[in-house]
Design a protein around this motif. Structure first.
Motif, PDB file in Angstrom:
ATOM      1  N   ASP A   1      13.267 -33.447  -8.922  1.00  0.00           N
ATOM      2  CA  ASP A   1      12.281 -34.521  -9.069  1.00  0.00           C
ATOM      3  C   ASP A   1      12.420 -35.186 -10.433  1.00  0.00           C
ATOM      4  O   ASP A   1      12.369 -36.412 -10.549  1.00  0.00           O
ATOM      5  CB  ASP A   1      10.875 -33.967  -8.888  1.00  0.00           C
ATOM      6  CG  ASP A   1       9.808 -35.034  -9.114  1.00  0.00           C
ATOM      7  OD1 ASP A   1       9.787 -36.020  -8.355  1.00  0.00           O
ATOM      8  OD2 ASP A   1       9.018 -34.891 -10.064  1.00  0.00           O
ATOM      9  N   TYR A   2      12.635 -34.374 -11.457  1.00  0.00           N
ATOM     10  CA  TYR A   2      12.816 -34.935 -12.805  1.00  0.00           C
ATOM     11  C   TYR A   2      14.088 -35.770 -12.887  1.00  0.00           C
ATOM     12  O   TYR A   2      14.076 -36.899 -13.391  1.00  0.00           O
ATOM     13  CB  TYR A   2      12.882 -33.794 -13.831  1.00  0.00           C
ATOM     14  CG  TYR A   2      13.287 -34.244 -15.211  1.00  0.00           C
ATOM     15  CD1 TYR A   2      12.384 -34.872 -16.066  1.00  0.00           C
ATOM     16  CD2 TYR A   2      14.588 -34.063 -15.662  1.00  0.00           C
ATOM     17  CE1 TYR A   2      12.762 -35.293 -17.326  1.00  0.00           C
ATOM     18  CE2 TYR A   2      14.975 -34.481 -16.917  1.00  0.00           C
ATOM     19  CZ  TYR A   2      14.062 -35.099 -17.749  1.00  0.00           C
ATOM     20  OH  TYR A   2      14.452 -35.530 -18.990  1.00  0.00           O
ATOM     21  N   LEU A   3      15.195 -35.243 -12.360  1.00  0.00           N
ATOM     22  CA  LEU A   3      16.472 -35.957 -12.439  1.00  0.00           C
ATOM     23  C   LEU A   3      16.430 -37.267 -11.670  1.00  0.00           C
ATOM     24  O   LEU A   3      16.946 -38.290 -12.133  1.00  0.00           O
ATOM     25  CB  LEU A   3      17.597 -35.074 -11.889  1.00  0.00           C
ATOM     26  CG  LEU A   3      17.962 -33.834 -12.694  1.00  0.00           C
ATOM     27  CD1 LEU A   3      18.950 -32.977 -11.915  1.00  0.00           C
ATOM     28  CD2 LEU A   3      18.554 -34.206 -14.048  1.00  0.00           C
ATOM     29  N   HIS A   4      15.797 -37.249 -10.492  1.00  0.00           N
ATOM     30  CA  HIS A   4      15.816 -38.429  -9.621  1.00  0.00           C
ATOM     31  C   HIS A   4      14.762 -39.468 -10.000  1.00  0.00           C
ATOM     32  O   HIS A   4      15.010 -40.675  -9.879  1.00  0.00           O
ATOM     33  CB  HIS A   4      15.588 -38.012  -8.167  1.00  0.00           C
ATOM     34  CG  HIS A   4      16.685 -37.176  -7.602  1.00  0.00           C
ATOM     35  ND1 HIS A   4      16.602 -36.557  -6.374  1.00  0.00           N
ATOM     36  CD2 HIS A   4      17.907 -36.835  -8.098  1.00  0.00           C
ATOM     37  CE1 HIS A   4      17.715 -35.880  -6.133  1.00  0.00           C
ATOM     38  NE2 HIS A   4      18.526 -36.029  -7.171  1.00  0.00           N
ATOM     39  N   ASN A   5      13.607 -39.009 -10.481  1.00  0.00           N
ATOM     40  CA  ASN A   5      12.466 -39.922 -10.600  1.00  0.00           C
ATOM     41  C   ASN A   5      11.910 -40.098 -12.005  1.00  0.00           C
ATOM     42  O   ASN A   5      11.182 -41.061 -12.249  1.00  0.00           O
ATOM     43  CB  ASN A   5      11.323 -39.435  -9.693  1.00  0.00           C
ATOM     44  CG  ASN A   5      11.742 -39.318  -8.249  1.00  0.00           C
ATOM     45  OD1 ASN A   5      12.364 -40.227  -7.716  1.00  0.00           O
ATOM     46  ND2 ASN A   5      11.430 -38.205  -7.613  1.00  0.00           N
ATOM     47  N   ASN A   6      12.214 -39.204 -12.923  1.00  0.00           N
ATOM     48  CA  ASN A   6      11.561 -39.258 -14.220  1.00  0.00           C
ATOM     49  C   ASN A   6      12.509 -39.467 -15.392  1.00  0.00           C
ATOM     50  O   ASN A   6      12.074 -39.504 -16.535  1.00  0.00           O
ATOM     51  CB  ASN A   6      10.736 -37.982 -14.454  1.00  0.00           C
ATOM     52  CG  ASN A   6       9.591 -37.874 -13.463  1.00  0.00           C
ATOM     53  OD1 ASN A   6       8.847 -38.822 -13.277  1.00  0.00           O
ATOM     54  ND2 ASN A   6       9.455 -36.740 -12.807  1.00  0.00           N
ATOM     55  N   CYS A   7      13.802 -39.558 -15.148  1.00  0.00           N
ATOM     56  CA  CYS A   7      14.746 -39.950 -16.191  1.00  0.00           C
ATOM     57  C   CYS A   7      14.778 -41.472 -16.251  1.00  0.00           C
ATOM     58  O   CYS A   7      14.567 -42.140 -15.243  1.00  0.00           O
ATOM     59  CB  CYS A   7      16.151 -39.426 -15.899  1.00  0.00           C
ATOM     60  SG  CYS A   7      16.293 -37.643 -15.994  1.00  0.00           S
ATOM     61  N   TYR A   8      15.053 -42.026 -17.438  1.00  0.00           N
ATOM     62  CA  TYR A   8      15.139 -43.490 -17.550  1.00  0.00           C
ATOM     63  C   TYR A   8      16.243 -44.023 -16.635  1.00  0.00           C
ATOM     64  O   TYR A   8      16.105 -45.057 -15.994  1.00  0.00           O
ATOM     65  CB  TYR A   8      15.414 -43.885 -19.002  1.00  0.00           C
ATOM     66  CG  TYR A   8      15.521 -45.380 -19.198  1.00  0.00           C
ATOM     67  CD1 TYR A   8      14.392 -46.189 -19.079  1.00  0.00           C
ATOM     68  CD2 TYR A   8      16.734 -45.988 -19.470  1.00  0.00           C
ATOM     69  CE1 TYR A   8      14.466 -47.555 -19.242  1.00  0.00           C
ATOM     70  CE2 TYR A   8      16.822 -47.354 -19.638  1.00  0.00           C
ATOM     71  CZ  TYR A   8      15.686 -48.135 -19.524  1.00  0.00           C
ATOM     72  OH  TYR A   8      15.781 -49.484 -19.682  1.00  0.00           O
ATOM     73  N   VAL A   9      17.355 -43.278 -16.567  1.00  0.00           N
ATOM     74  CA  VAL A   9      18.415 -43.570 -15.608  1.00  0.00           C
ATOM     75  C   VAL A   9      18.500 -42.376 -14.670  1.00  0.00           C
ATOM     76  O   VAL A   9      18.724 -41.253 -15.111  1.00  0.00           O
ATOM     77  CB  VAL A   9      19.765 -43.779 -16.318  1.00  0.00           C
ATOM     78  CG1 VAL A   9      20.851 -44.014 -15.291  1.00  0.00           C
ATOM     79  CG2 VAL A   9      19.690 -44.947 -17.277  1.00  0.00           C
ATOM     80  N   ALA A  10      18.279 -42.605 -13.370  1.00  0.00           N
ATOM     81  CA  ALA A  10      18.293 -41.500 -12.414  1.00  0.00           C
ATOM     82  C   ALA A  10      19.659 -40.817 -12.406  1.00  0.00           C
ATOM     83  O   ALA A  10      20.698 -41.458 -12.534  1.00  0.00           O
ATOM     84  CB  ALA A  10      17.955 -42.021 -11.020  1.00  0.00           C
ATOM     85  N   ILE A  11      19.643 -39.479 -12.256  1.00  0.00           N
ATOM     86  CA  ILE A  11      20.868 -38.683 -12.260  1.00  0.00           C
ATOM     87  C   ILE A  11      20.972 -37.938 -10.939  1.00  0.00           C
ATOM     88  O   ILE A  11      20.015 -37.322 -10.485  1.00  0.00           O
ATOM     89  CB  ILE A  11      20.872 -37.684 -13.434  1.00  0.00           C
ATOM     90  CG1 ILE A  11      20.891 -38.448 -14.768  1.00  0.00           C
ATOM     91  CG2 ILE A  11      22.057 -36.737 -13.350  1.00  0.00           C
ATOM     92  CD1 ILE A  11      20.751 -37.553 -15.978  1.00  0.00           C
ATOM     93  N   ILE A  12      22.142 -38.003 -10.311  1.00  0.00           N
ATOM     94  CA  ILE A  12      22.412 -37.243  -9.100  1.00  0.00           C
ATOM     95  C   ILE A  12      23.301 -36.070  -9.476  1.00  0.00           C
ATOM     96  O   ILE A  12      24.351 -36.249 -10.082  1.00  0.00           O
ATOM     97  CB  ILE A  12      23.116 -38.109  -8.042  1.00  0.00           C
ATOM     98  CG1 ILE A  12      22.370 -39.435  -7.847  1.00  0.00           C
ATOM     99  CG2 ILE A  12      23.197 -37.370  -6.718  1.00  0.00           C
ATOM    100  CD1 ILE A  12      23.082 -40.378  -6.931  1.00  0.00           C
TER     101      ILE A  12
END
Length: 747
Positions: free
Chosen positions: A614-625
């Motif tokens: 959830d943090y990586l996809h939605n709460n980073c300034y640039v989403a990370i997969i």
């Protein structure tokens, strides 16, 4: 004889090795200029202060080679052969900077950046009367800004960024630096005010003092710098209003005042007076008033960031003129208030074909979104308009945003899409009875789980409050470790410290001498051609993120080993309980204690991993997969808290090549791991966040069934997903992992 004597005397005067010349100043000071022997001795004295030379850079500094041929040294072409350049950037050198460096009086270029120098900058630097460029960036130097640089009247560029300098910036050094063009001291601990005298040096083009503890107001005199193209003074404690003269500097290209306490409004004609502006960052201040319509006239504008201020609407509908615009951010303002309250400006922005990120959250917009009329070539990948009061339906035309990967629209009043209700075949009475019992069982389990979770939450909160905070290895900075230190920490990468390996490298346990901190060192296998891309991806993904359920990277090391071969390693916080894969599949007899997981532990780990995603996809300034989620990449700390690791395949969704053929090629190369990767990965498609969700689903099935997705029983069309699905709804208990000990989350 007389002629011969004159020639000998002239030769001594011009090229002699024993004559000591003296440079006199108008104020009576004298500096010994010396000779080329003076330069050689000064360099040897400098070498004596070096305590760490991991690449053997200074091994050539000996009497078997003329000093002009030593690594990093450039001499003048004159027969005198005086040192004019000393460039040791990025050599991993550690130690103090010897005052003897001040004897290199012909030195014009000095670059000690990207090393591990500590101590203070010697005042003897003031003897370098010919110095034009000086760089000590990215070291750990302390003390105050050396005032003796006032003697270096030829100085043009100063780079002291990212050190530990403290104290005030005195005006004294700058009164005589009339040729200064660049001063960069960001990322230190400087206090006091910005020297007003800087405004008197008309040659200045770049001022970067960002990330210090500067106070006071911005000097009015800076508005006199007609050649200034970069002013970055964000992340300080500056207050007051921005001098109007700064808004009139037509040369200004980068204007960054972020995270201060500045107030006031923007001039109505700002867009006319700053025609060359490329970056305008005023976020996290106290600005108010409206956003001037003249902004639409700055055709060069690329980044526009006004978040967390008190700007009010309306926003201009002419922003589509900004065809170079890449990011537009007005989060957390009051742009929904004002004479008008519409969102037509969104359509205008969607015609900016280079726009990557558009964020208008938390503005109190009370309107419906217009039908999108986006240019089909738009690059928009992040569109955030959540936490407003936007109503109506998601408008037609959103399908035109073909590159969209992040859409935030939470906390509005949007209507549903009126999709038809899902229908299912009628169930038999027995099936209904079984379903009812299953529902009751699930509800009971959930209530029990919530009760236990609440108890555990209170326990962990109390425990964290009573537990003394851990001391990080690096404070707020990354630790700097050389190959030599990593070799020592792992006892020569010995088999006794070997933890595990994969296609990208091997992992070793290590102990850092500085405070005996235990770390995990991933040494990359550079024989694999994909490793270089993996190394860059992992560094890129982890450098600006932080979450309790992500593995913490302490540093990276990219250097040469003693044989001169490339060496790359990543250093992580050590996880004493190994990987989830070990706990799920390694036989108990392989350990001296039980490795079984209780149901509650599995639930906690599942929640931990979900929180990380959830943090990586939605709460980073640039989403990370992540792209490679699997049990071996889930590490467990001493409290059995899960941490997602191994970002070697990670993708940042906001990338410049997102629409190019190169992007498609690089995407095809990303396979993930067999059994966990989404089907799209193998077909060369784009890499969406749903790929991680697919992998997470497989991970959950594996956690609760105890079976790998590549188990030998899965052949032909049978896979883990179908295997679990076939047991629904009444035979689920038959496929659960039989190992079911009673202990909960423990150390």
């Amino acid at each position: 004889m007389a002629l011969q004597f004159i020639l000998i005397l002239l030769n001594i005067l011009l090229f002699g090795s024993s004559l000591r010349l003296v440079e006199s100043f108008t104020d009576g000071r004298k500096i010994v200029v010396g000779n080329n022997e003076t330069d050689r001795l000064a360099l040897l004295e400098f070498k004596k202060q070096i305590i760490d030379d991991p690449y053997g850079t200074l091994s050539s500094w000996n009497d078997s080679i003329h000093f002009c041929n030593w690594v990093g040294i450039t001499c003048s072409n004159l027969q005198q052969q005086r040192v004019i350049s000393l460039d040791l950037q990025g050599k991993g050198l550690g130690g103090n900077i010897s005052p003897s460096i001040g004897n290199l009086t012909f030195l014009r270029y000095l670059n000690m950046g990207e090393n591990s120098f500590h101590g203070t900058i010697p005042q003897e630097m003031g003897n370098l009367i010919s110095l034009q460029i000086i760089s000590f960036e990215n070291n750990t130097l302390k003390g105050e800004f050396p005032t003796s640089l006032a003697n270096c009247t030829s100085l043009r560029e100063i780079y002291f960024n990212n050190n530990n300098l403290v104290g005030k910036i005195s005006s004294e050094p700058f009164t005589s630096l009339t040729k200064l063009e660049v001063i960069t001291i960001n990322g230190n601990g400087l206090t006091g005010e910005i020297p007003a005298f800087l405004g008197n040096i008309s040659s200045i083009q770049e001022i970067s003092l960002e990330g210090n503890e500067l106070q006071g107001t911005i000097p009015e005199s800076l508005g006199q710098l007609s050649n200034l193209y970069l002013l970055a003074i964000g992340r300080n404690n500056l207050s007051g209003m921005v001098p109007l003269s700064l808004y009139n500097l037509s040369s200004l290209q980068i204007f960054n005042l972020r995270q201060n306490q500045l107030h006031g409004s923007l001039p109505r004609d700002i867009g006319l007076n700053l025609p060359n502006l490329q970056v305008l960052i005023l976020g996290q201040n106290l600005f108010l008033g409206s956003i001037p319509n003249s902004i639409s006239n700055i055709s060069t504008l690329e980044v526009f960031d006004l978040d967390q201020n008190s700007f009010v609407g309306p926003v201009s509908n002419n922003l589509g003129n900004l065809q170079n615009l890449q990011a537009f951010t007005i989060d957390d303002n009051q742009c929904g208030t004002g004479a008008a309250n519409d969102l037509d400006f969104v359509n205008s922005l969607l015609n900016c074909t280079n726009l990557n990120s558009l964020s208008i959250q938390l503005n109190g917009f009370k309107a419906s979104l217009p039908n999108f009329k986006a240019n089909l070539s738009t690059q928009l990948s992040i569109f955030l308009f959540g936490r407003n009061q936007i109503y109506g339906t998601i408008p037609a035309g959103i399908e035109n945003l073909v590159n969209l990967t992040g859409l935030g629209m939470e906390d509005n009043f949007l209507e549903d899409l009126h999709l038809p209700t899902c229908t299912t075949p009628r169930s038999t009475k027995q099936e209904k009875s079984n379903s009812f019992r299953i529902v009751l069982a699930i509800i009971g389990a959930l209530l029990g789980f919530l009760l236990i979770s609440s108890f555990l939450t209170l326990y962990w909160i109390r425990r964290s409050k009573s537990k003394p905070p851990s001391t990080p290895l690096t404070g707020e900075r990354f630790l700097k470790l050389s190959y030599k230190e990593l070799f020592k920490a792992t006892e020569g990468f010995s088999s006794a410290n070997f933890i595990g390996s994969g296609s990208f490298g091997s992992v070793y346990k290590g102990i850092i001498d500085q405070d005996e901190t235990i770390v995990a060192v991933k040494v990359l296998n550079l024989q694999n051609p994909r490793v270089y891309k993996s190394f860059i991806a992992e560094c890129k993904a982890l450098r600006n993120i932080g979450h309790r359920n992500l593995v913490k990277i302490l540093t990276s090391c990219s250097s040469l080993d003693p044989k001169g071969k490339d060496f790359k390693a990543l250093v992580y916080e050590f996880m004493p309980n190994g990987s989830l894969d070990d706990w799920l599949h390694l036989p108990v007899e392989a350990h001296n204690y039980s490795r079984n997981l209780s149901l509650l532990q599995r639930l906690n780990i599942a929640i931990d991993v979900a929180s990380a995603l959830d943090y990586l996809h939605n709460n980073c300034y640039v989403a990370i997969i992540h792209c490679d989620l699997k049990p071996s990449n889930i590490l467990l700390d001493s409290d059995m808290i899960a941490h997602v690791s191994d970002f070697g395949l990670a993708r940042l969704l906001l990338e410049a090549d997102d629409n190019s053929s190169q992007d498609q090629t690089s995407t095809i190369e990303i396979k993930g791991s067999i059994g966990y990767a989404a089907p799209e990965y193998g077909m060369g498609g784009r890499v969406p966040v749903q790929g991680d969700v697919f992998s997470y689903g497989i991970l959950l099935l594996e956690m609760f069934t105890g079976k790998r997705p590549i188990d030998h029983m899965f052949t032909d069309d049978l896979n883990l997903h179908n295997f679990a699905k076939a047991t629904l709804p009444v035979h689920v208990m038959q496929i659960l992992d039989p190992k079911n000990p009673t202990h909960g989350r423990t150390k």
